[in-house]
Design a protein around this motif. Sequence first.
Motif, PDB file in Angstrom:
ATOM      1  N   ALA A 299      92.800 -50.535  28.493  1.00 59.94           N
ATOM      2  CA  ALA A 299      91.848 -51.296  27.680  1.00 59.94           C
ATOM      3  C   ALA A 299      90.675 -51.791  28.523  1.00 59.94           C
ATOM      4  CB  ALA A 299      92.552 -52.473  27.015  1.00 59.94           C
ATOM      5  N   ILE A 300      90.963 -52.195  29.762  1.00 57.19           N
ATOM      6  CA  ILE A 300      89.886 -52.616  30.671  1.00 57.19           C
ATOM      7  C   ILE A 300      88.930 -51.451  30.909  1.00 57.19           C
ATOM      8  CG2 ILE A 300      89.384 -53.284  33.057  1.00 57.19           C
ATOM      9  CD1 ILE A 300      92.018 -54.914  32.974  1.00 57.19           C
ATOM     10  N   CYS A 301      89.490 -50.296  31.170  1.00 56.16           N
ATOM     11  CA  CYS A 301      88.656 -49.113  31.425  1.00 56.16           C
ATOM     12  C   CYS A 301      87.862 -48.717  30.178  1.00 56.16           C
ATOM     13  CB  CYS A 301      89.526 -47.948  31.889  1.00 56.16           C
ATOM     14  SG  CYS A 301      90.304 -48.212  33.503  1.00 56.16           S
ATOM     15  N   GLN A 302      88.472 -48.863  29.006  1.00 54.31           N
ATOM     16  CA  GLN A 302      87.769 -48.530  27.768  1.00 54.31           C
ATOM     17  C   GLN A 302      86.559 -49.439  27.574  1.00 54.31           C
ATOM     18  OE1 GLN A 302      89.718 -49.443  24.079  1.00 54.31           O
ATOM     19  NE2 GLN A 302      88.503 -47.994  22.897  1.00 54.31           N
ATOM     20  N   LEU A 303      86.739 -50.728  27.819  1.00 59.87           N
ATOM     21  CA  LEU A 303      85.625 -51.660  27.660  1.00 59.87           C
ATOM     22  C   LEU A 303      84.506 -51.379  28.654  1.00 59.87           C
ATOM     23  CD1 LEU A 303      87.325 -55.102  26.927  1.00 59.87           C
ATOM     24  CD2 LEU A 303      86.272 -53.510  25.332  1.00 59.87           C
ATOM     25  N   GLU A 304      84.869 -50.822  29.798  1.00 64.30           N
ATOM     26  CA  GLU A 304      83.841 -50.489  30.793  1.00 64.30           C
ATOM     27  C   GLU A 304      82.996 -49.304  30.344  1.00 64.30           C
ATOM     28  OE1 GLU A 304      85.387 -49.952  34.725  1.00 64.30           O
ATOM     29  OE2 GLU A 304      85.037 -52.068  35.192  1.00 64.30           O
ATOM     30  N   THR A 305      83.565 -48.435  29.501  1.00 68.02           N
ATOM     31  CA  THR A 305      82.816 -47.256  29.041  1.00 68.02           C
ATOM     32  C   THR A 305      81.928 -47.576  27.838  1.00 68.02           C
ATOM     33  OG1 THR A 305      84.584 -46.522  27.547  1.00 68.02           O
ATOM     34  CG2 THR A 305      84.665 -45.748  29.836  1.00 68.02           C
ATOM     35  N   ILE A 306      82.171 -48.735  27.205  1.00 69.47           N
ATOM     36  CA  ILE A 306      81.367 -49.159  26.059  1.00 69.47           C
ATOM     37  C   ILE A 306      80.516 -50.342  26.500  1.00 69.47           C
ATOM     38  CG2 ILE A 306      81.432 -49.878  23.637  1.00 69.47           C
ATOM     39  CD1 ILE A 306      84.344 -48.998  23.574  1.00 69.47           C
ATOM     40  N   THR A 307      79.265 -50.328  26.180  1.00 71.35           N
ATOM     41  CA  THR A 307      78.423 -51.442  26.590  1.00 71.35           C
ATOM     42  C   THR A 307      78.810 -52.700  25.818  1.00 71.35           C
ATOM     43  OG1 THR A 307      76.714 -51.025  24.920  1.00 71.35           O
ATOM     44  CG2 THR A 307      76.510 -49.867  27.029  1.00 71.35           C
ATOM     45  N   LYS A 308      78.634 -53.829  26.460  1.00 71.18           N
ATOM     46  CA  LYS A 308      78.915 -55.109  25.800  1.00 71.18           C
ATOM     47  C   LYS A 308      78.073 -55.254  24.539  1.00 71.18           C
ATOM     48  CE  LYS A 308      78.719 -60.102  26.619  1.00 71.18           C
ATOM     49  NZ  LYS A 308      78.419 -61.162  27.608  1.00 71.18           N
ATOM     50  N   LYS A 309      76.854 -54.781  24.590  1.00 66.72           N
ATOM     51  CA  LYS A 309      75.953 -54.873  23.437  1.00 66.72           C
ATOM     52  C   LYS A 309      76.520 -54.120  22.240  1.00 66.72           C
ATOM     53  CE  LYS A 309      71.147 -54.040  22.076  1.00 66.72           C
ATOM     54  NZ  LYS A 309      69.819 -53.536  22.527  1.00 66.72           N
ATOM     55  N   THR A 310      77.098 -52.935  22.490  1.00 66.31           N
ATOM     56  CA  THR A 310      77.684 -52.129  21.416  1.00 66.31           C
ATOM     57  C   THR A 310      78.868 -52.846  20.782  1.00 66.31           C
ATOM     58  OG1 THR A 310      77.005 -50.063  22.491  1.00 66.31           O
ATOM     59  CG2 THR A 310      78.770 -49.925  20.866  1.00 66.31           C
ATOM     60  N   VAL A 311      79.726 -53.409  21.617  1.00 67.53           N
ATOM     61  CA  VAL A 311      80.898 -54.122  21.098  1.00 67.53           C
ATOM     62  C   VAL A 311      80.465 -55.348  20.302  1.00 67.53           C
ATOM     63  CG1 VAL A 311      82.999 -55.362  21.727  1.00 67.53           C
ATOM     64  CG2 VAL A 311      82.354 -53.311  22.991  1.00 67.53           C
ATOM     65  N   MET A 312      79.524 -56.105  20.831  1.00 69.86           N
ATOM     66  CA  MET A 312      79.060 -57.313  20.145  1.00 69.86           C
ATOM     67  C   MET A 312      78.452 -56.956  18.785  1.00 69.86           C
ATOM     68  SD  MET A 312      79.540 -60.022  22.238  1.00 69.86           S
ATOM     69  CE  MET A 312      78.242 -61.227  22.403  1.00 69.86           C
ATOM     70  N   LYS A 313      77.773 -55.822  18.723  1.00 69.66           N
ATOM     71  CA  LYS A 313      77.182 -55.394  17.458  1.00 69.66           C
ATOM     72  C   LYS A 313      78.277 -55.077  16.446  1.00 69.66           C
ATOM     73  CE  LYS A 313      73.874 -52.105  15.471  1.00 69.66           C
ATOM     74  NZ  LYS A 313      72.973 -50.958  15.748  1.00 69.66           N
ATOM     75  N   LYS A 314      79.333 -54.378  16.878  1.00 71.76           N
ATOM     76  CA  LYS A 314      80.453 -54.068  15.985  1.00 71.76           C
ATOM     77  C   LYS A 314      81.162 -55.337  15.537  1.00 71.76           C
ATOM     78  CE  LYS A 314      81.589 -49.289  17.094  1.00 71.76           C
ATOM     79  NZ  LYS A 314      82.702 -48.332  17.309  1.00 71.76           N
ATOM     80  N   TRP A 315      81.175 -56.335  16.406  1.00 76.56           N
ATOM     81  CA  TRP A 315      81.793 -57.612  16.059  1.00 76.56           C
ATOM     82  C   TRP A 315      80.863 -58.495  15.226  1.00 76.56           C
ATOM     83  CZ3 TRP A 315      84.153 -59.096  21.504  1.00 76.56           C
ATOM     84  CH2 TRP A 315      85.297 -58.311  21.735  1.00 76.56           C
ATOM     85  N   ASN A 316      79.670 -57.992  14.933  1.00 74.36           N
ATOM     86  CA  ASN A 316      78.676 -58.727  14.150  1.00 74.36           C
ATOM     87  C   ASN A 316      78.289 -60.041  14.834  1.00 74.36           C
ATOM     88  OD1 ASN A 316      76.925 -59.022  11.958  1.00 74.36           O
ATOM     89  ND2 ASN A 316      78.421 -60.206  10.759  1.00 74.36           N
ATOM     90  N   ILE A 317      78.164 -59.954  16.159  1.00 74.96           N
ATOM     91  CA  ILE A 317      77.725 -61.108  16.942  1.00 74.96           C
ATOM     92  C   ILE A 317      76.288 -60.842  17.378  1.00 74.96           C
ATOM     93  CG2 ILE A 317      78.049 -62.432  19.058  1.00 74.96           C
ATOM     94  CD1 ILE A 317      81.017 -61.827  18.885  1.00 74.96           C
ATOM     95  N   ARG A 318      75.373 -61.657  16.865  1.00 74.74           N
ATOM     96  CA  ARG A 318      73.964 -61.531  17.222  1.00 74.74           C
ATOM     97  C   ARG A 318      73.490 -62.842  17.807  1.00 74.74           C
ATOM     98  NH1 ARG A 318      74.945 -58.722  12.610  1.00 74.74           N
ATOM     99  NH2 ARG A 318      74.222 -56.559  12.523  1.00 74.74           N
TER     100      ARG A 318
END
Length: 319
Positions: A299-318
């Motif tokens: 899971a740590i490695c997966q999060l490293e391959t996805i940008t924080k911005k992309t994850v935050m967008k999916k989480w609807n955090i602006r």
Amino acid sequence: MDLNFKFDAKFENASVESQFVLKILNWTDSKHLGNIEGQNDLMTFLHDQGLPVSAPLKSRMGQRTVLRGFDHPDYRERDSPPKYAVRIFPFLPGRLLKVLAPQPDVYFQVGKFAGMLTKCLEKFPSNRALQERVDRWDLAHLSKSRQFLDPLKTTDPEKWRKLSRILDEFESDIYPLLVTLPKAYIHGDLSDSNLIMDDRDVAGLLDFGDAVYSYRVCEIGIAIAKILLREDGDKISLSASWLAGFRTRYPVSENELSLIFPLALGRLAQIYILTRAQVEKLTSENDYLQQLIQPAWDAICQLETITKKTVMKKWNIRL
């Protein structure tokens, strides 16, 4: 390791049997009776508030926790066997969330329940035992994990560097903001192993062993991290559904929202480091602990391959 035994029994003057769980706490945690009673207070409060939580039953002497000695091969040289904390709970029927197929609508409902739980815990009376508890699994104390990190420096330098970076960021950037945020009583482990489901509804919440008075947003970060440990499903989408459900029942401030991603990442690092250290001390195999280590690293490695911005967008955090 805790032991749980399900059994059927009748109350005095009852016409039918009921189902119960006899819980024997591990020896280490059994030494901290104050913490156990704090957890008992929390479970009883939530049960009385109408949440699906099983409260410990009282003995004929009015005790919710009884200490008992049991023979164990590791302690035969002692004059007396160690004391273990024993409690009895009404059994909660249903299926664990972890055995169900991962569905976003189910995780939305689980998030709503977590939000209701957080709201309810605002009314929990001050509890000295939980407030004074210092536990290395408290996410706010992530830095305490560093003492178990050194062996990796020689055995696996790559993992040591990645994990060290996570701890460094927590100490320099995350913790200074975290300590300015509201504190609350939290369950501390809203994982799919501790949630009982009845179809799409939460029918039970288990295991208050990590309950503590900490920063409220840590509850969210821990829950998100546990979703990311799943080996099936779109974990980012599932966590997005959980967070969306939570926010329908409890408001999350902008500063708290900004910390969810790094706190979830920090929890994964904490799981990897502390569980690995715990496994290395064991004299026998522990399948439950072994099953946590690799998924946490993945899971740590997966999060490293996805940008924080992309994850935050999916989480609807602006922000």
